[in-house]
Design an enzyme around this catalytic site. Structure first.
Site, PDB file in Angstrom:
ATOM      1  N   THR A   1       0.823  -1.223   0.000  1.00  0.00           N
ATOM      2  CA  THR A   1       0.000   0.000   0.000  1.00  0.00           C
ATOM      3  C   THR A   1       0.853   1.266   0.000  1.00  0.00           C
ATOM      4  O   THR A   1       1.937   1.289   0.575  1.00  0.00           O
ATOM      5  CB  THR A   1      -0.976   0.032   1.196  1.00  0.00           C
ATOM      6  OG1 THR A   1      -1.909  -1.028   1.046  1.00  0.00           O
ATOM      7  CG2 THR A   1      -1.764   1.317   1.294  1.00  0.00           C
TER       8      THR A   1
ATOM      9  N   ARG B   1     -12.608  -9.332  -2.748  1.00  0.00           N
ATOM     10  CA  ARG B   1     -12.327  -8.792  -1.405  1.00  0.00           C
ATOM     11  C   ARG B   1     -11.974  -7.296  -1.489  1.00  0.00           C
ATOM     12  O   ARG B   1     -11.203  -6.880  -2.334  1.00  0.00           O
ATOM     13  CB  ARG B   1     -11.170  -9.571  -0.780  1.00  0.00           C
ATOM     14  CG  ARG B   1     -10.729  -9.080   0.605  1.00  0.00           C
ATOM     15  CD  ARG B   1      -9.556  -8.143   0.530  1.00  0.00           C
ATOM     16  NE  ARG B   1      -8.975  -7.866   1.847  1.00  0.00           N
ATOM     17  CZ  ARG B   1      -8.033  -6.956   2.064  1.00  0.00           C
ATOM     18  NH1 ARG B   1      -7.546  -6.253   1.055  1.00  0.00           N
ATOM     19  NH2 ARG B   1      -7.560  -6.756   3.266  1.00  0.00           N
ATOM     20  N   VAL B   2     -12.543  -6.513  -0.603  1.00  0.00           N
ATOM     21  CA  VAL B   2     -12.201  -5.091  -0.526  1.00  0.00           C
ATOM     22  C   VAL B   2     -11.617  -4.838   0.857  1.00  0.00           C
ATOM     23  O   VAL B   2     -12.183  -5.265   1.872  1.00  0.00           O
ATOM     24  CB  VAL B   2     -13.454  -4.215  -0.749  1.00  0.00           C
ATOM     25  CG1 VAL B   2     -13.117  -2.740  -0.536  1.00  0.00           C
ATOM     26  CG2 VAL B   2     -14.011  -4.433  -2.157  1.00  0.00           C
TER      27      VAL B   2
ATOM     28  N   GLY C   1      -6.106  -5.063   6.288  1.00  0.00           N
ATOM     29  CA  GLY C   1      -7.229  -4.152   6.120  1.00  0.00           C
ATOM     30  C   GLY C   1      -8.423  -4.466   6.996  1.00  0.00           C
ATOM     31  O   GLY C   1      -9.111  -3.563   7.489  1.00  0.00           O
TER      32      GLY C   1
HETATM   33  N1  ASP Z   1      -4.436  -2.335   3.911  1.00  0.00           N
HETATM   34  C1  ASP Z   1      -4.359  -2.965   2.629  1.00  0.00           C
HETATM   35  C2  ASP Z   1      -5.511  -3.901   2.470  1.00  0.00           C
HETATM   36  O1  ASP Z   1      -5.846  -4.588   3.397  1.00  0.00           O
HETATM   37  C3  ASP Z   1      -3.115  -3.746   2.439  1.00  0.00           C
HETATM   38  C4  ASP Z   1      -1.855  -3.011   2.741  1.00  0.00           C
HETATM   39  O2  ASP Z   1      -1.816  -2.065   3.484  1.00  0.00           O
HETATM   40  O3  ASP Z   1      -0.860  -3.411   2.217  1.00  0.00           O
HETATM   41  O4  ASP Z   1      -6.045  -3.979   1.399  1.00  0.00           O
END
Ligand code: ASP
Length: 323
Positions: free
Chosen positions: A193, A221-222, A246
């Site tokens: 991210t 998935r979100v 997340g």
């Molecule tokens: N937070 C992001 C998600 O769960 C993943 C990440 O931070 O790398 O989609």
């Protein structure tokens, strides 16, 4: 790399003028192992410095928080080192589904997209959702169709491919087969991210976050990134961007919790971030970056590291990966 040294979260020294602008960026909390060769580590530092310098130059000439956040996140999306845009992780089907959101703290206007597959810069589409529709979040085919009406740059889904992310997927799938556990992850490759939070010279705050999600995630998935108040949030008090698992960020409404602690709990930004990262979240869940109205900057994480950088008008500049 620290140029010069500054402690994350420390306040403006007594007597020194407060910063007129501040910026904090992250490139995710799923970092390379500490045994990684220095030249590889330097690649990540250079990528962070490039994005940070861009934001710093724009803020110094008076550009607006929202514009700076968007353009910095675009640079990070285009960089294959990070899990957003080019270099995004793969889902369980070996494809990429991207999430992003942006928020203007002074108006609470915000926009987000989830599960987009052909939009080169999801953060730009999120901004258009904010400015060109009366909605906050568009997903899947509807978001793709909206992208067509907006004429934003499109790419084939395979354009996001990178070898290192393919290997990470294979590792996760092998581990799932070995353990029989469908949701097993193999940190630290599983997340990444990118995000940017800013206080501009007018005192306005903004936050932008973009991701490919978690390696081997279920199709559809979100995560928290496009969920306003969870992985991305800005108001008149704070701007916050998160990275990590997340689902935990959504459960604990991480971005808004930090704001509420500052606004109603009268905690400093650093106290609020520490409470959420170290008391609310579990070790290994990830981290956040944040700025407040006074231009204080914080980057905290409970994982092994977090790609991060911060700079402000007083001349502080810092780029770090580990503790
Ligand atoms: N937070 C992001 C998600 O769960 C993943 C990440 O931070 O790398 O989609």
């Amino acid at each position: 790399m620290v140029l010069p040294f500054v402690l994350a979260g420390c306040k403006t020294a007594f007597g020194s003028p407060p910063p007129t602008w501040s910026i904090v960026i992250h490139g995710g909390a799923g970092v390379l192992s500490k045994n990684t060769p220095p030249e590889k580590v330097k690649e990540y530092e250079d990528a962070l410095i490039k994005a940070l310098n861009h934001g710093r130059d724009r803020l110094a000439k008076g550009d607006k928080a929202l514009d700076v956040c968007e353009s910095v996140v675009r640079i990070l999306e285009d960089d294959p080192h990070f899990n957003a845009g080019k270099g995004a992780v793969y889902n369980e089907k070996g494809e990429h589904e991207l999430d992003a959101s942006i928020m203007d703290g002074s108006t609470l206007r915000c926009g987000a997209v989830a599960g987009v597959r052909t939009v080169k810069n999801p953060i730009g589409l999120a901004r258009r959702v904010m400015e060109q529709t009366k909605h906050v979040l568009l997903m899947g085919d509807g978001a793709e169709q909206f992208a067509t009406t907006q004429g934003v740059e499109r790419v084939d889904n395979t354009w996001f491919d990178t070898e290192h992310r393919k290997q990470a997927l294979e590792e996760v799938l092998r581990e799932r087969q070995r353990t029989g556990l469908v949701d097993v992850q193999t940190p630290p490759h599983t997340y990444g991210t990118v995000g940017c939070v800013v206080r501009d010279q007018d005192g306005h705050l903004a936050a932008a976050t973009s991701t490919g999600g978690m390696t081997g995630k279920r199709w559809g998935r979100v995560g928290d990134t496009p969920v306003i108040g969870a992985g991305n949030y800005a108001d008149a008090h704070v701007a916050v961007s998160g990275t990590g698992t997340g689902e935990e960020f959504i459960r604990h409404v991480v971005g808004h919790s930090i704001s509420a602690r500052v606004q109603f709990g009268k905690q400093t930004l650093d106290e609020a971030v520490r409470a959420v990262v170290f008391d609310t979240l579990k070790p290994g869940d990830g981290g956040v970056i944040a700025v407040d109205q006074a231009g204080n900057m914080v980057a905290r994480f409970n994982s092994e590291g977090m790609y991060r950088g911060m700079a402000d008008s007083t001349g502080r500049v810092e780029v770090r990966i580990y503790e």
